[in-house]
Enzyme design. Structure first.
Site, PDB file in Angstrom:
ATOM      1  N   GLY A 125       0.808  -1.215   0.000  1.00 13.40           N
ATOM      2  CA  GLY A 125       0.000   0.000   0.000  1.00 13.40           C
ATOM      3  C   GLY A 125       0.839   1.261   0.000  1.00 13.40           C
ATOM      4  O   GLY A 125       0.527   2.235  -0.692  1.00 13.40           O
ATOM      5  N   CYS A 126       1.918   1.257   0.750  1.00 10.09           N
ATOM      6  CA  CYS A 126       2.785   2.436   0.844  1.00 10.09           C
ATOM      7  C   CYS A 126       3.539   2.665  -0.459  1.00 10.09           C
ATOM      8  O   CYS A 126       3.790   3.808  -0.843  1.00 10.09           O
ATOM      9  CB  CYS A 126       3.732   2.296   2.024  1.00 10.09           C
ATOM     10  SG  CYS A 126       2.843   2.171   3.597  1.00 10.09           S
TER      11      CYS A 126
END
Length: 192
Positions: free
Chosen positions: A73-74
């Site tokens: 996600g990051c």
């Protein structure tokens, strides 16, 4: 009991992978920094060894907190911001920083892997995260993903708290920057 543990684990894994829909929150009483308040000052080191001080930036600033370098996600979030950083700077006169708790070596590796052209800051010990009082996510298991849009005086204009849809932070920031630019008008630079 085993079934509850399995469901909790499945939910956390789903949230971390970025597939579970979670309703976004634009402001929350759990967040220390609210719209209309001045952001805490900070001085942190980025992936290039440069110290970035919030109060030294005299233009709108997007400050996004993310859980960890090199996670799915990051990585999506950093890539999405990197794709728009030139627009943020040229069209809106803003700057951008990402903050997470890993050290500068981790930041160097993450920035190099993705070709990031903005500062990602090492907040070892999560001191700045605590000053902003960024809430934890996924039942307190993960550091939260929150984006703050600050005006040129450091006053918070937007708080966007959304763990699962990491890429949505970019669109939210751009929307606020566009509103800021429009509200300042063509003479804002001469008057303020």
């Amino acid at each position: 009991m085993l079934r509850l543990a399995f469901l909790t684990t499945a939910l956390v894994c789903t949230l971390v992978s970025g597939f579970a829909p979670v309703a976004p929150s634009t402001a929350s009483s759990a967040l220390r920094l609210a719209v209309g308040e001045t952001a805490p000052d900070f001085a942190l080191t980025d992936q290039n060894g440069k110290v970035v001080k919030r109060s030294g930036i005299r233009k709108p600033l997007v400050v996004y907190f993310y859980p960890a370098d090199s996670t799915p996600g990051c990585t999506k979030q950093a890539t999405a911001f990197n794709d728009k950083v030139k627009e943020l700077r040229a069209k809106y006169g803003a700057d951008l920083v990402g903050i997470s708790g890993q050290d500068t070596a981790s930041k160097q590796k993450f920035a190099s892997e993705l070709g990031l052209t903005f500062s990602i800051l090492a907040d070892e010990g999560d001191k700045v995260r605590k000053e902003f009082n960024v809430p934890r996510a996924a039942f307190g298991l993960l550091p939260g993903r929150v984006t703050y849009v600050l005006d040129k005086k450091g006053v918070c204009q937007k708080v966007y708290n959304e763990l699962a849809n990491a890429e949505s932070h970019v669109d939210e920031a751009i929307e606020v920057l566009a509103d800021l630019k429009q509200s300042q008008g063509p003479l804002a630079g001469f008057l303020g």
